[in-house]
Design a protein around this motif. Structure first.
Motif, PDB file in Angstrom:
ATOM      1  N   GLY A   5       0.808  -1.213   0.000  1.00 57.92           N
ATOM      2  CA  GLY A   5       0.000   0.000   0.000  1.00 57.92           C
ATOM      3  C   GLY A   5       0.836   1.256   0.000  1.00 57.92           C
ATOM      4  N   ASP A   6       0.641   2.101   1.019  1.00 56.75           N
ATOM      5  CA  ASP A   6       1.364   3.375   1.090  1.00 56.75           C
ATOM      6  C   ASP A   6       2.874   3.194   1.227  1.00 56.75           C
ATOM      7  OD1 ASP A   6      -1.046   4.676   0.916  1.00 56.75           O
ATOM      8  OD2 ASP A   6      -1.248   4.979   3.091  1.00 56.75           O
ATOM      9  N   GLU A   7       3.305   2.049   1.730  1.00 56.99           N
ATOM     10  CA  GLU A   7       4.737   1.800   1.898  1.00 56.99           C
ATOM     11  C   GLU A   7       5.413   1.405   0.599  1.00 56.99           C
ATOM     12  OE1 GLU A   7       6.021  -0.378   5.392  1.00 56.99           O
ATOM     13  OE2 GLU A   7       4.000  -0.228   6.212  1.00 56.99           O
ATOM     14  N   GLY A   8       4.632   1.070  -0.428  1.00 58.91           N
ATOM     15  CA  GLY A   8       5.195   0.717  -1.730  1.00 58.91           C
ATOM     16  C   GLY A   8       5.296  -0.782  -1.928  1.00 58.91           C
ATOM     17  N   CYS A   9       6.015  -1.182  -2.963  1.00 59.55           N
ATOM     18  CA  CYS A   9       6.222  -2.589  -3.285  1.00 59.55           C
ATOM     19  C   CYS A   9       7.612  -3.001  -2.799  1.00 59.55           C
ATOM     20  CB  CYS A   9       6.110  -2.811  -4.793  1.00 59.55           C
ATOM     21  SG  CYS A   9       4.440  -2.526  -5.429  1.00 59.55           S
ATOM     22  N   LEU A  10       7.656  -3.920  -1.849  1.00 55.13           N
ATOM     23  CA  LEU A  10       8.915  -4.240  -1.185  1.00 55.13           C
ATOM     24  C   LEU A  10       9.103  -5.745  -1.045  1.00 55.13           C
ATOM     25  CD1 LEU A  10       8.594  -1.596   1.675  1.00 55.13           C
ATOM     26  CD2 LEU A  10       9.974  -1.368  -0.390  1.00 55.13           C
ATOM     27  N   PHE A  11      10.386  -6.161  -1.056  1.00 54.84           N
ATOM     28  CA  PHE A  11      10.709  -7.560  -0.839  1.00 54.84           C
ATOM     29  C   PHE A  11      10.760  -7.905   0.645  1.00 54.84           C
ATOM     30  CE2 PHE A  11      12.369  -7.233  -5.190  1.00 54.84           C
ATOM     31  CZ  PHE A  11      11.896  -8.421  -5.736  1.00 54.84           C
ATOM     32  N   GLY A  12      11.306  -6.983   1.443  1.00 58.90           N
ATOM     33  CA  GLY A  12      11.367  -7.235   2.877  1.00 58.90           C
ATOM     34  C   GLY A  12      12.739  -7.595   3.407  1.00 58.90           C
ATOM     35  N   PHE A  13      13.798  -7.060   2.799  1.00 54.31           N
ATOM     36  CA  PHE A  13      15.141  -7.317   3.313  1.00 54.31           C
ATOM     37  C   PHE A  13      16.072  -6.177   2.898  1.00 54.31           C
ATOM     38  CE2 PHE A  13      14.934  -9.273  -0.867  1.00 54.31           C
ATOM     39  CZ  PHE A  13      16.099  -8.855  -1.475  1.00 54.31           C
ATOM     40  N   ARG A  14      17.218  -6.122   3.562  1.00 56.12           N
ATOM     41  CA  ARG A  14      18.267  -5.160   3.224  1.00 56.12           C
ATOM     42  C   ARG A  14      19.560  -5.934   3.006  1.00 56.12           C
ATOM     43  NH1 ARG A  14      19.890  -0.624   7.552  1.00 56.12           N
ATOM     44  NH2 ARG A  14      17.655  -0.154   7.318  1.00 56.12           N
ATOM     45  N   TYR A  15      20.296  -5.547   1.978  1.00 55.97           N
ATOM     46  CA  TYR A  15      21.561  -6.227   1.724  1.00 55.97           C
ATOM     47  C   TYR A  15      22.667  -5.213   1.480  1.00 55.97           C
ATOM     48  CZ  TYR A  15      21.104  -5.293  -3.321  1.00 55.97           C
ATOM     49  OH  TYR A  15      21.002  -4.678  -4.552  1.00 55.97           O
ATOM     50  N   GLY A  16      23.910  -5.669   1.601  1.00 54.86           N
ATOM     51  CA  GLY A  16      25.059  -4.791   1.388  1.00 54.86           C
ATOM     52  C   GLY A  16      26.321  -5.619   1.268  1.00 54.86           C
ATOM     53  N   THR A  17      27.425  -4.960   0.987  1.00 57.14           N
ATOM     54  CA  THR A  17      28.691  -5.652   0.741  1.00 57.14           C
ATOM     55  C   THR A  17      29.303  -6.179   2.031  1.00 57.14           C
ATOM     56  OG1 THR A  17      29.129  -4.222  -1.158  1.00 57.14           O
ATOM     57  CG2 THR A  17      30.997  -5.435  -0.257  1.00 57.14           C
ATOM     58  N   TYR A  18      29.779  -7.404   1.970  1.00 59.59           N
ATOM     59  CA  TYR A  18      30.541  -8.018   3.060  1.00 59.59           C
ATOM     60  C   TYR A  18      31.863  -8.491   2.478  1.00 59.59           C
ATOM     61  CZ  TYR A  18      31.785 -10.972   7.046  1.00 59.59           C
ATOM     62  OH  TYR A  18      32.426 -11.517   8.111  1.00 59.59           O
TER      63      TYR A  18
END
Length: 336
Positions: A194-207
């Protein structure tokens, strides 16, 4: 006894009940306060390192992600403490996952710092870089991604950002991840929230992970998390493997993330870190200076720094090379 001291019990009740109510009432605010400095020698140890007269120190703050009403009131009376609203997205995150993310970022920071320090001294080093899942939200489907997973491919491609953006709402992305040495094939839904948008539900970054090098080293486990010690940890490694001692007997502190190219990145809680450094008699304090924007870490740090009567030198840098250059010329500049 109760009748004899009923005045006491009445007063106690009048104080205790409101106080208890304040302590159990959560508020959507994060509190950040000054804490302590950490001698890097306490959590990175290098065999056959050159001796240092001084030392390198990371700077820690105390951060509480959701304060109660009593903590909120106390924080409003204390100038050195900052209150900020918790990001709306954190409503979907378990606090234990936030702690785990902090420790994963600390692990990456240590590995990256060692890599950068070795590269600065031109000691051969072999390392690999992965895209890691650092955080999951409660709307992520169960039995899919987990903290610490390495992303290998998305829809058969290594251009993760593009593939995620190309996945339409309520459609799935096919992911290959590495988990504890095992390759897994997963299908993850991009949900319409809804108002939060279309999201997968995770955050990723370089390790970054150091594979091999000729030096012997050891990381000592501590209860300090987060990636903000990267710059100072890299400087410590550089100095430990360099014959000349660039500490000059001083306490050198600072804050800032680091990437494998030696670039410094922004951090949080810079105001409290300046106060912490001054209270702990740091002589030189490095802080990220990446732009002239009012929100730049160095610009914000300078505002706080100028309110103190201190001999500490505040130095803005954008890379480890700039920090090393400052230390190289420090002796000459101060002997003129």
């Amino acid at each position: 006894m109760f009748q004899k001291y009923q005045w006491f019990w009445m007063m106690y009740t009048l104080i205790a009940i409101p106080l208890f109510a304040l302590m159990v009432t959560p508020l959507p605010y994060r509190m950040t306060s000054p804490a302590f400095v950490n001698d890097i020698d306490g959590f990175i140890q290098i065999e056959d390192a050159y001796e240092m007269e001084g030392g390198f120190y990371t700077t820690s703050v105390v951060s509480i992600n959701q304060v109660n009403a009593l903590q909120y009131l106390i924080a409003t009376w204390e100038d050195s403490v900052t209150l900020s609203e918790i990001p709306a997205s954190y409503e979907h995150v378990d606090n234990s996952d936030l702690r785990e993310m902090s420790y994963l970022m600390k692990d990456d920071s240590l590995q990256t710092s060692l890599i950068v320090g070795l590269l600065q001294t031109e000691i051969p080093v072999d390392f690999s870089s992965h895209q890691m899942i650092y955080l999951v939200y409660d709307y992520l489907e169960e039995d899919t991604l987990k903290l610490g997973d390495y992303l290998i491919s998305v829809n058969g491609s290594d251009d993760f950002t593009y593939e995620f953006q190309q996945t339409a709402c309520n459609e799935r992305a096919s992911m290959t991840v590495l988990r504890e040495g095992e390759l897994l094939e997963l299908s993850v839904l991009r949900q319409d929230l809804g108002d939060e948008g279309c999201l997968f539900g995770f955050r990723y970054g370089t390790y970054n992970e150091l594979i091999s090098t000729s030096i012997n080293y050891e990381f000592i486990e501590t209860n300090v998390g987060g990636p903000s010690g990267g710059l100072l940890q890299s400087l410590y490694v550089f100095n430990a493997l360099t014959k000349k001692d660039y500490t000059y007997g001083l306490k050198i502190g600072g804050t800032g993330t680091i990437d494998v190219n030696g670039n410094v990145g922004y951090i949080g809680g810079v105001e409290q870190k300046i106060i912490t450094a001054i209270r702990n008699d740091i002589d030189i304090f490095f802080v990220p200076h990446l732009s002239d924007d009012p929100t730049d870490d160095y610009i914000e740090a300078l505002k706080i720094y100028q309110t103190f009567d201190t001999n500490m030198q505040l130095v803005g840098v954008s890379s480890i090379s700039e920090a090393i250059a400052y230390l190289v010329q420090y002796e000459e500049a101060n002997n003129e």
